[in-house]
Design a protein around this motif. Structure first.
Motif, short mmCIF file in Angstrom:
data_model
loop_
_atom_site.label_atom_id
_atom_site.label_comp_id
_atom_site.label_asym_id
_atom_site.label_seq_id
_atom_site.Cartn_x
_atom_site.Cartn_y
_atom_site.Cartn_z
N ALA A 73 -1.14 0.30 5.46
CA ALA A 73 -1.94 1.16 4.58
C ALA A 73 -2.97 0.35 3.80
O ALA A 73 -4.13 0.76 3.67
CB ALA A 73 -1.03 1.93 3.63
N GLN A 119 -7.72 -0.40 4.01
CA GLN A 119 -8.60 -0.16 2.87
C GLN A 119 -9.40 -1.39 2.45
O GLN A 119 -10.22 -1.31 1.53
CB GLN A 119 -7.76 0.31 1.67
CG GLN A 119 -6.94 1.55 1.93
CD GLN A 119 -7.79 2.73 2.37
OE1 GLN A 119 -8.81 3.03 1.78
NE2 GLN A 119 -7.37 3.41 3.43
N GLN A 129 -6.08 4.52 -3.80
CA GLN A 129 -6.20 4.89 -2.39
C GLN A 129 -4.83 4.99 -1.73
O GLN A 129 -4.60 5.88 -0.90
CB GLN A 129 -7.09 3.88 -1.66
CG GLN A 129 -8.54 3.96 -2.09
CD GLN A 129 -9.35 2.78 -1.57
OE1 GLN A 129 -8.92 2.02 -0.73
NE2 GLN A 129 -10.56 2.63 -2.10
N GLU A 177 -3.15 8.23 -2.74
CA GLU A 177 -3.72 9.36 -1.98
C GLU A 177 -3.15 9.44 -0.58
O GLU A 177 -3.08 10.51 0.01
CB GLU A 177 -5.25 9.23 -1.93
CG GLU A 177 -5.91 9.46 -3.26
CD GLU A 177 -7.39 9.11 -3.26
OE1 GLU A 177 -7.95 8.71 -2.20
OE2 GLU A 177 -8.01 9.21 -4.33
N ARG A 178 -2.73 8.31 -0.04
CA ARG A 178 -2.18 8.27 1.32
C ARG A 178 -0.65 8.31 1.33
O ARG A 178 -0.04 8.14 2.38
CB ARG A 178 -2.66 7.00 2.03
CG ARG A 178 -4.19 6.96 2.13
CD ARG A 178 -4.65 5.77 2.86
NE ARG A 178 -4.14 5.88 4.23
CZ ARG A 178 -4.24 4.94 5.12
NH1 ARG A 178 -4.80 3.81 4.81
NH2 ARG A 178 -3.77 5.10 6.34
#
Length: 167
Positions: free
Chosen positions: A81, A85, A122, A125-126
């Motif tokens: 993850a 990013q 971020q 959000e994931r």
């Protein structure tokens, strides 16, 4: 940047990291054995370097309660993850004991803090694993081990979900 372009960038970044590098078998990221080389590369290309040490929230309790396999999966999910990013100049490495190091070249300490906060957002959000972090400006005149120890000692409690400490 479209999703396909970002995926291509990530694949290129991972391929370049894998080429001739020592990789962590769990995450596919560069391992601690590559730290000195990556630090040197960053310092040559960008004399200002900030380094963040990241610790996954609840990794220890996951390991105790659910076992090694679950803890490994948590680290893999986190690494995947976070790696998706990263900016092209940022480097992520996995250290022993489930710690990660993020190299943030060419940034001020405040900008590095803001970047780590953005990465946390971020990941939220994931629905990816959260982390606590300590951040400091890297000093190439000080031994790497001493600076890594300072970063690890400076890690705030992961009990505070927003814990990011500037050193």
């Amino acid at each position: 940047v479209s999703s396909n372009e970002r995926l291509q960038q990530l694949e290129q970044q991972l391929a370049s990291q894998r080429a001739g590098s020592a990789l962590d078998p769990l995450t596919g990221l560069p391992s601690a054995t590559r730290l000195e080389t990556l630090l040197s590369d960053c310092m040559v290309s960008m004399p200002v370097l900030n380094v963040a040490m990241l610790a996954i929230n609840d990794l220890d309790s996951c390991h105790r309660q659910q076992g090694r396999s679950a803890a490994a999966q948590l680290q893999q999910a986190f690494a995947q993850a976070l790696a998706t990013q990263l900016h092209a100049d940022e480097k992520l490495l996995r250290l022993p004991d489930g710690l990660f190091v993020l190299l943030l070249p060419g940034t001020s300490l405040l900008a590095a803090h803001d970047r780590v906060v953005s990465l946390r957002r971020q990941l939220v959000e994931r629905a990816a694993p959260l982390f606590c972090a300590s951040i400091m400006r890297w000093d190439d005149s000080v031994a790497s081990d001493a600076q890594l120890d300072r970063l690890e000692t400076g890690l705030p409690s992961c009990a505070d979900p927003a814990a990011i400490e500037l050193l």
